[in-house]
Write a protein that holds these residues in place. Structure first.
Motif, PDB file in Angstrom:
ATOM      1  N   LEU A 141       0.852  -1.187   0.000  1.00 39.67           N
ATOM      2  CA  LEU A 141       0.000   0.000   0.000  1.00 39.67           C
ATOM      3  C   LEU A 141       0.887   1.236   0.000  1.00 39.67           C
ATOM      4  CD1 LEU A 141      -2.557  -1.190   2.681  1.00 39.67           C
ATOM      5  CD2 LEU A 141      -2.779  -1.337   0.199  1.00 39.67           C
ATOM      6  N   THR A 143       1.367   5.651  -0.138  1.00 38.87           N
ATOM      7  CA  THR A 143       0.841   6.992   0.094  1.00 38.87           C
ATOM      8  C   THR A 143       1.965   7.991  -0.101  1.00 38.87           C
ATOM      9  OG1 THR A 143      -0.444   8.361   1.645  1.00 38.87           O
ATOM     10  CG2 THR A 143       1.340   7.037   2.574  1.00 38.87           C
ATOM     11  N   ILE A 163      -4.331   0.641   8.132  1.00 41.13           N
ATOM     12  CA  ILE A 163      -4.245  -0.647   7.446  1.00 41.13           C
ATOM     13  C   ILE A 163      -4.840  -1.728   8.344  1.00 41.13           C
ATOM     14  CG2 ILE A 163      -2.699  -2.370   6.434  1.00 41.13           C
ATOM     15  CD1 ILE A 163      -0.719  -0.103   5.886  1.00 41.13           C
ATOM     16  N   THR A 167      -5.717  -7.051   5.853  1.00 40.21           N
ATOM     17  CA  THR A 167      -4.836  -6.595   4.774  1.00 40.21           C
ATOM     18  C   THR A 167      -3.376  -6.859   5.122  1.00 40.21           C
ATOM     19  OG1 THR A 167      -6.395  -4.852   4.145  1.00 40.21           O
ATOM     20  CG2 THR A 167      -4.122  -4.602   3.411  1.00 40.21           C
ATOM     21  N   TYR A 202       5.639   3.270   1.317  1.00 35.26           N
ATOM     22  CA  TYR A 202       4.935   1.994   1.167  1.00 35.26           C
ATOM     23  C   TYR A 202       4.977   1.210   2.469  1.00 35.26           C
ATOM     24  CZ  TYR A 202       5.746   2.580  -3.928  1.00 35.26           C
ATOM     25  OH  TYR A 202       5.802   3.035  -5.221  1.00 35.26           O
ATOM     26  N   MET A 215      -3.493  -3.045  -4.492  1.00 35.63           N
ATOM     27  CA  MET A 215      -2.139  -2.797  -4.018  1.00 35.63           C
ATOM     28  C   MET A 215      -1.259  -2.321  -5.175  1.00 35.63           C
ATOM     29  SD  MET A 215      -1.395  -5.834  -1.252  1.00 35.63           S
ATOM     30  CE  MET A 215      -2.569  -6.166   0.069  1.00 35.63           C
TER      31      MET A 215
END
Length: 291
Positions: A141, A143, A163, A167, A202, A215
């Motif tokens: 994931l 950002t 999160i 996940t 990440y 993802m």
């Protein structure tokens, strides 16, 4: 390395009233532009571009107080396209405009010339290894967060907290290469590495598997990695490790940093105040280094 850095500092001083070419600075330092920017930021505590700007405004401030040139002439000499642009930059550093400074003779801020010296402490050593890795992929994931040099990074904290357990478990099952488990990966950092500039962050794993839906995959080419380990309070121990790598390890070893993601594996101790950490940094042999 320190001798070359000090020669580079001299070149900056000789060209404050000209365009300072970072490629030329890197050539004089016998390293890459990328490594020079990162090394300087770690050693000086500020980006190279910020140091040059502050030195220019320091000598420009002396010229303003001397009163022998017009303010516009000083502005142009130190690279400002207009008196207004010079006044804004001058005020941002000195807290007063150049006209007022000249009229009142007020005290100005001075950025000292930097000289790099070796300090021998001798009681500490760094644990590291160097690995050659084939290409791999980071899956996880992603950002965008600001860079924080000291203390907690709230944007990262909020992202990780968001999160879910399911996940994270899905991610952990994808991990099939070192460093194992869920890792933090920083990529696409601003070359200046200035506080507040943004980077891709990440929470992911190193894997040979394809990225599941929702993802992101980050392909990483083959290359050499320096791997450092530390233990202690978080985030301080990790931030100090990164600093020490650039201020102590790189100047003492025939390697330099190269573009690529930085990978951090953290294992928290009971209570969550301390951790064991492993930091992976992309490096290459410094062929210009004289050891």
């Amino acid at each position: 390395m320190l001798d070359r850095l000090n020669q580079t500092m001299e070149h900056i001083e000789d060209h404050l009233d000209q365009v300072v070419d970072v490629a030329e600075l890197a050539r004089r330092a016998a390293t890459s532009e990328y490594h020079l920017r990162r090394m300087f930021s770690a050693l000086a505590g500020m980006p190279l571009s910020e140091y040059i700007r502050r030195r220019r405004l320091t000598v420009a401030g002396a010229a303003v107080l001397a009163g022998r040139e017009s303010l516009l002439d000083i502005a142009v000499r130190y690279g400002y396209g207009s008196g207004e642009a010079f006044a804004r930059a001058f005020r941002a550093m000195h807290g007063v405009g150049p006209g007022e400074a000249r009229r009142t003779g007020t005290a100005l801020v001075s950025q000292a010339r930097l000289t790099f010296r070796l300090t021998v402490e001798g009681s500490s050593s760094m644990r590291y290894r160097v690995e050659n890795r084939t290409a791999f992929t980071v899956v996880g994931l992603k950002t965008r967060v600001p860079l924080v040099h000291r203390g907690p990074n709230q944007a990262i904290i909020d992202f990780v907290r968001g999160i879910g357990t399911e996940t994270r478990e899905r991610l952990e099952k994808l991990s099939d290469q070192e460093p194992r488990g869920v890792v933090a990966v920083c990529d696409d950092l601003d070359p200046s590495r200035a506080e507040g500039t943004e980077l891709d962050y990440y929470q992911g794993v190193i894997t040979s598997a394809a990225a599941p839906e929702g993802m992101t995959a980050l392909p990483v080419p083959a290359g050499t990695w320096a791997v450092f380990t530390t233990s202690g309070p978080v985030p301080g121990a990790i931030q100090e490790l990164w600093r020490d790598v650039f201020t102590e390890w790189f100047p003492s070893n025939p390697y330099r940093s190269r573009p690529g993601p930085e990978i951090l594996r953290t294992r928290m101790a009971p209570g969550g105040a301390e951790a064991d950490a492993e930091l992976w940094l992309p490096v290459e042999r410094d062929t210009a280094a004289k050891r």
